[in-house]
Design an enzyme around this catalytic site. Structure first.
Site, PDB file in Angstrom:
ATOM      1  N   ARG A 128      27.279 -25.874 -33.992  1.00  0.00           N
ATOM      2  CA  ARG A 128      26.194 -26.828 -33.760  1.00  0.00           C
ATOM      3  C   ARG A 128      25.143 -26.050 -33.031  1.00  0.00           C
ATOM      4  NH1 ARG A 128      29.893 -30.495 -33.808  1.00  0.00           N
ATOM      5  NH2 ARG A 128      30.523 -31.514 -36.158  1.00  0.00           N
ATOM      6  N   LYS A 150      11.344 -20.282 -37.939  1.00  0.00           N
ATOM      7  CA  LYS A 150      11.504 -20.739 -38.759  1.00  0.00           C
ATOM      8  C   LYS A 150      12.948 -19.545 -39.305  1.00  0.00           C
ATOM      9  CE  LYS A 150       8.033 -21.924 -41.660  1.00  0.00           C
ATOM     10  NZ  LYS A 150       7.234 -21.382 -42.975  1.00  0.00           N
ATOM     11  N   GLU A 192      -0.446  -7.891 -41.951  1.00  0.00           N
ATOM     12  CA  GLU A 192       0.161  -9.459 -41.475  1.00  0.00           C
ATOM     13  C   GLU A 192      -1.114  -9.701 -39.560  1.00  0.00           C
ATOM     14  OE1 GLU A 192       2.041 -11.477 -42.204  1.00  0.00           O
ATOM     15  OE2 GLU A 192       2.738 -10.992 -43.963  1.00  0.00           O
ATOM     16  N   LYS A 234      -0.733 -17.209 -34.159  1.00  0.00           N
ATOM     17  CA  LYS A 234       0.839 -17.188 -34.052  1.00  0.00           C
ATOM     18  C   LYS A 234       1.499 -18.777 -33.439  1.00  0.00           C
ATOM     19  CE  LYS A 234       4.329 -18.076 -36.519  1.00  0.00           C
ATOM     20  NZ  LYS A 234       5.518 -17.115 -38.125  1.00  0.00           N
ATOM     21  N   GLU A 244       5.087 -27.287 -39.935  1.00  0.00           N
ATOM     22  CA  GLU A 244       4.303 -27.148 -41.586  1.00  0.00           C
ATOM     23  C   GLU A 244       4.082 -27.970 -41.840  1.00  0.00           C
ATOM     24  OE1 GLU A 244       5.349 -22.686 -43.050  1.00  0.00           O
ATOM     25  OE2 GLU A 244       4.715 -23.683 -44.991  1.00  0.00           O
ATOM     26  N   ARG A 248      -0.156 -25.070 -39.714  1.00  0.00           N
ATOM     27  CA  ARG A 248       0.776 -24.102 -39.601  1.00  0.00           C
ATOM     28  C   ARG A 248       0.768 -23.327 -41.493  1.00  0.00           C
ATOM     29  NH1 ARG A 248       7.431 -23.278 -37.171  1.00  0.00           N
ATOM     30  NH2 ARG A 248       7.415 -21.737 -38.055  1.00  0.00           N
ATOM     31  N   ASN A 252      -0.016 -18.713 -44.022  1.00  0.00           N
ATOM     32  CA  ASN A 252       0.270 -18.144 -45.568  1.00  0.00           C
ATOM     33  C   ASN A 252      -1.240 -17.294 -46.456  1.00  0.00           C
ATOM     34  OD1 ASN A 252       2.373 -18.920 -45.655  1.00  0.00           O
ATOM     35  ND2 ASN A 252       2.323 -20.991 -46.092  1.00  0.00           N
ATOM     36  N   HIS A 255      -1.381 -15.655 -49.281  1.00  0.00           N
ATOM     37  CA  HIS A 255       0.375 -15.226 -49.455  1.00  0.00           C
ATOM     38  C   HIS A 255       0.235 -15.765 -50.749  1.00  0.00           C
ATOM     39  CE1 HIS A 255       1.074 -14.384 -45.984  1.00  0.00           C
ATOM     40  NE2 HIS A 255       2.336 -14.260 -46.095  1.00  0.00           N
ATOM     41  N   HIS A 259       2.039 -13.550 -52.783  1.00  0.00           N
ATOM     42  CA  HIS A 259       3.573 -13.876 -53.417  1.00  0.00           C
ATOM     43  C   HIS A 259       4.230 -13.056 -54.452  1.00  0.00           C
ATOM     44  CE1 HIS A 259       5.169 -16.866 -50.534  1.00  0.00           C
ATOM     45  NE2 HIS A 259       5.280 -15.243 -50.293  1.00  0.00           N
ATOM     46  N   HIS A 272       6.057  -6.941 -48.407  1.00  0.00           N
ATOM     47  CA  HIS A 272       5.033  -7.997 -48.580  1.00  0.00           C
ATOM     48  C   HIS A 272       3.657  -8.230 -47.287  1.00  0.00           C
ATOM     49  CE1 HIS A 272       5.284 -12.371 -47.603  1.00  0.00           C
ATOM     50  NE2 HIS A 272       5.099 -11.852 -46.259  1.00  0.00           N
TER      51      HIS A 272
HETATM   52  P1  NAD Z   1      12.511  -6.158 -42.907  1.00  0.00           P
HETATM   53  O1  NAD Z   1      13.816  -7.232 -41.368  1.00  0.00           O
HETATM   54  O2  NAD Z   1      13.301  -5.603 -43.842  1.00  0.00           O
HETATM   55  O3  NAD Z   1      12.483  -4.681 -41.877  1.00  0.00           O
HETATM   56  C1  NAD Z   1      11.968  -3.935 -42.155  1.00  0.00           C
HETATM   57  C2  NAD Z   1      12.477  -2.205 -42.836  1.00  0.00           C
HETATM   58  O4  NAD Z   1      12.657  -2.089 -41.493  1.00  0.00           O
HETATM   59  C3  NAD Z   1      14.035  -2.783 -42.814  1.00  0.00           C
HETATM   60  O5  NAD Z   1      15.026  -1.392 -43.823  1.00  0.00           O
HETATM   61  C4  NAD Z   1      14.555  -2.119 -41.495  1.00  0.00           C
HETATM   62  O6  NAD Z   1      16.435  -1.571 -41.748  1.00  0.00           O
HETATM   63  C5  NAD Z   1      13.809  -1.774 -40.949  1.00  0.00           C
HETATM   64  N1  NAD Z   1      13.021  -1.771 -39.537  1.00  0.00           N
HETATM   65  C6  NAD Z   1      13.407  -2.407 -38.686  1.00  0.00           C
HETATM   66  N2  NAD Z   1      13.139  -2.194 -37.121  1.00  0.00           N
HETATM   67  C7  NAD Z   1      12.977  -1.169 -37.087  1.00  0.00           C
HETATM   68  C8  NAD Z   1      12.767   0.428 -36.598  1.00  0.00           C
HETATM   69  N3  NAD Z   1      12.325  -0.374 -35.282  1.00  0.00           N
HETATM   70  N4  NAD Z   1      12.603   1.749 -37.374  1.00  0.00           N
HETATM   71  C9  NAD Z   1      13.028   1.713 -38.213  1.00  0.00           C
HETATM   72  N5  NAD Z   1      13.349   0.915 -38.772  1.00  0.00           N
HETATM   73  C10 NAD Z   1      13.400  -0.714 -38.679  1.00  0.00           C
HETATM   74  O7  NAD Z   1      11.686  -6.491 -43.068  1.00  0.00           O
HETATM   75  P2  NAD Z   1      10.250  -7.367 -41.918  1.00  0.00           P
HETATM   76  O8  NAD Z   1       9.003  -6.912 -43.341  1.00  0.00           O
HETATM   77  O9  NAD Z   1      10.030  -7.403 -40.352  1.00  0.00           O
HETATM   78  O10 NAD Z   1      10.866  -9.095 -42.703  1.00  0.00           O
HETATM   79  C11 NAD Z   1      10.698  -9.418 -43.757  1.00  0.00           C
HETATM   80  C12 NAD Z   1      11.035 -11.357 -43.478  1.00  0.00           C
HETATM   81  O11 NAD Z   1      10.524 -11.866 -42.706  1.00  0.00           O
HETATM   82  C13 NAD Z   1      10.954 -11.370 -45.359  1.00  0.00           C
HETATM   83  O12 NAD Z   1      12.020 -11.846 -45.231  1.00  0.00           O
HETATM   84  C14 NAD Z   1      10.458 -12.413 -44.913  1.00  0.00           C
HETATM   85  O13 NAD Z   1      11.084 -14.278 -45.519  1.00  0.00           O
HETATM   86  C15 NAD Z   1      10.523 -12.982 -43.258  1.00  0.00           C
HETATM   87  N6  NAD Z   1       9.310 -13.728 -42.646  1.00  0.00           N
HETATM   88  C16 NAD Z   1       9.923 -15.188 -41.472  1.00  0.00           C
HETATM   89  C17 NAD Z   1       8.647 -15.625 -40.445  1.00  0.00           C
HETATM   90  C18 NAD Z   1       9.259 -17.008 -40.296  1.00  0.00           C
HETATM   91  O14 NAD Z   1       8.566 -17.347 -39.811  1.00  0.00           O
HETATM   92  N7  NAD Z   1      10.749 -16.637 -39.953  1.00  0.00           N
HETATM   93  C19 NAD Z   1       7.607 -15.615 -41.727  1.00  0.00           C
HETATM   94  C20 NAD Z   1       7.062 -13.992 -42.485  1.00  0.00           C
HETATM   95  C21 NAD Z   1       8.777 -13.298 -42.682  1.00  0.00           C
END
Ligand code: NAD
Length: 374
Positions: A128, A150, A192, A234, A244, A248, A252, A255, A259, A272
């Protein structure tokens, strides 16, 4: 934002109900001091990471923690969006419970947004709720996904459909970890950062413009400021609207088209951030129609500096529109767009016609055609 020492910059997320936690930009070596400072008891901790991050940076994290008396146990998962799944969530539960965690055992999410979202949800639900420490390693994760609570996983019906709002105890971002990011992931993160500047910080936009070439090549001396300033946008949004219910949604920006582009192209063809960058061009066009005083050319030209090589083949307007409708149906919501009324000021509207959307996409195609000179 205030500077605590020469090596760290700090924000605080202070939620209206009194919950608060620090967001630190600093070297990994100082992480254990911060774990002490937030009151975690040294002992066992669980690190969840992915194979790419583990190969490059896990030794440093592990030895840093051990030097301060921590007993880290690492779970290394495959890299990629598919890991945000029930299967891998279960794997974290199994490993954590087999290893013998208790409610005080911190879980460190050490990776990009995928690990942050997945491990964050595991922390929210194990016993929990375990203390969650986000140690983001991508630019997207450092300025966006690790902040704000999130967490969640994907479902066959769509992304992020299962999850929880669960705030971390600490977000700790080391800019030097970003030096190993693949080039396209860096570009994706920069998209971003530009988004944060457009929706919430005109000064950050000017900073990006002034130092673009250096930033693009990841000059280490500018990274802490860049990250700290993009984080601040942020933080400001999240403290006003944790769940949200309104503001918040401005995160997007870009987006709705973004998307749709990812969905139509097939996940993986565009990162992305690349898809969001194209979506932001469309959103700027829509914004400019309503707010002619917007410095449209200036805003578009920074986005167009992002090196996005993927061709837009196959991304017809009718397919994109269908994809937007699918998204809308899955989430049982109306098709909504985030627009800008000025640089740094965003709002949400559902009053956009199909004709306008088509013209906006036409604009994106035209910009791309000019950019690649075909
Ligand atoms: P990711 O976590 O897949 O990382 C991208 C790639 O970079 C992966 O292959 C990873 O292994 C590699 N990587 C990570 N750190 C590294 C480093 N220091 N050196 C070399 N390689 C490295 O993707 P991301 O772009 O970080 O995040 C995308 C995800 O985040 C999506 O699932 C999206 O839905 C989510 N997201 C969440 C929120 C939220 O508010 N929670 C906001 C935006 C995005």
């Amino acid at each position: 934002m205030h500077t605590v020492s020469l090596h760290s910059m700090v924000h605080e997320v202070a939620l209206p109900d009194g919950r608060r936690y620090p967001i630190v930009v600093g070297g990994l070596q100082a992480l254990p001091e911060w774990l002490d400072r937030i009151g975690l008891q040294r002992g066992r901790c669980l690190i969840v990471t992915d194979e790419n991050v583990a190969a490059l940076h896990l030794d440093l994290l592990r030895t840093t923690l051990e030097a301060f008396g921590w007993l880290p146990h690492a779970l290394i998962l495959p890299a990629g969006e598919e890991t945000k799944s029930l299967t891998h969530l279960s794997q974290i539960y199994d490993a954590a419970l087999a290893w013998g965690i208790d409610r005080r055992t911190p879980l460190l999410a050490f990776g990009g947004g995928v690990i942050g979202d997945l491990a964050g949800f595991a922390a929210a639900t194990l016993l929990r709720g375990l203390p969650l420490v986000q140690v983001p390693t991508t630019l997207i994760a450092q300025v966006d996904s690790a902040i704000g609570g999130k967490t969640g996983i994907n479902h066959a019906r769509g992304k992020n459909l299962i999850g929880a709002f669960y705030q971390p105890e600490l977000v700790y971002a080391d800019p030097t970890l970003l030096l190993t990011l693949p080039e396209r992931e860096w570009t994706s993160g920069l998209a971003e950062v530009i988004k944060h500047a457009l929706i919430g910080d005109a000064d950050l936009f000017a900073f990006l413009e002034a130092h673009w070439e250096v930033i693009r090549h990841r000059a280490a001396e500018l990274l802490p400021q860049l990250i700290a300033q993009a984080m601040a946008v942020k933080v400001r949004v999240v403290v006003q609207d944790e769940r949200e219910s309104g503001l918040r949604a401005i995160l997007n920006f870009g987006h709705t088209f973004g998307h749709a582009i990812e969905r139509v192209a097939g996940y993986g063809r565009f990162t992305h951030g690349e898809a969001v960058a194209l979506g932001m061009l469309a959103a700027l066009w829509l914004s400019h129609q309503r707010h002619p005083e917007l410095p449209f050319d200036r805003l578009c030209s920074l986005i167009l500096k992002l090196p996005i090589a993927q061709p837009l083949d196959g991304l017809t307007f009718s397919l994109l529109l269908d994809a937007m409708q699918v998204d809308k149906k899955t989430l049982a919501s109306r098709l909504r767009f985030v627009l800008l009324q000025a640089l740094g000021k965003a709002y949400v509207t559902d009053k956009v016609s199909v004709g306008e959307l088509q013209a906006a996409w036409q604009f994106v195609l035209e910009m791309r055609r000019l950019a690649v000179g075909t």
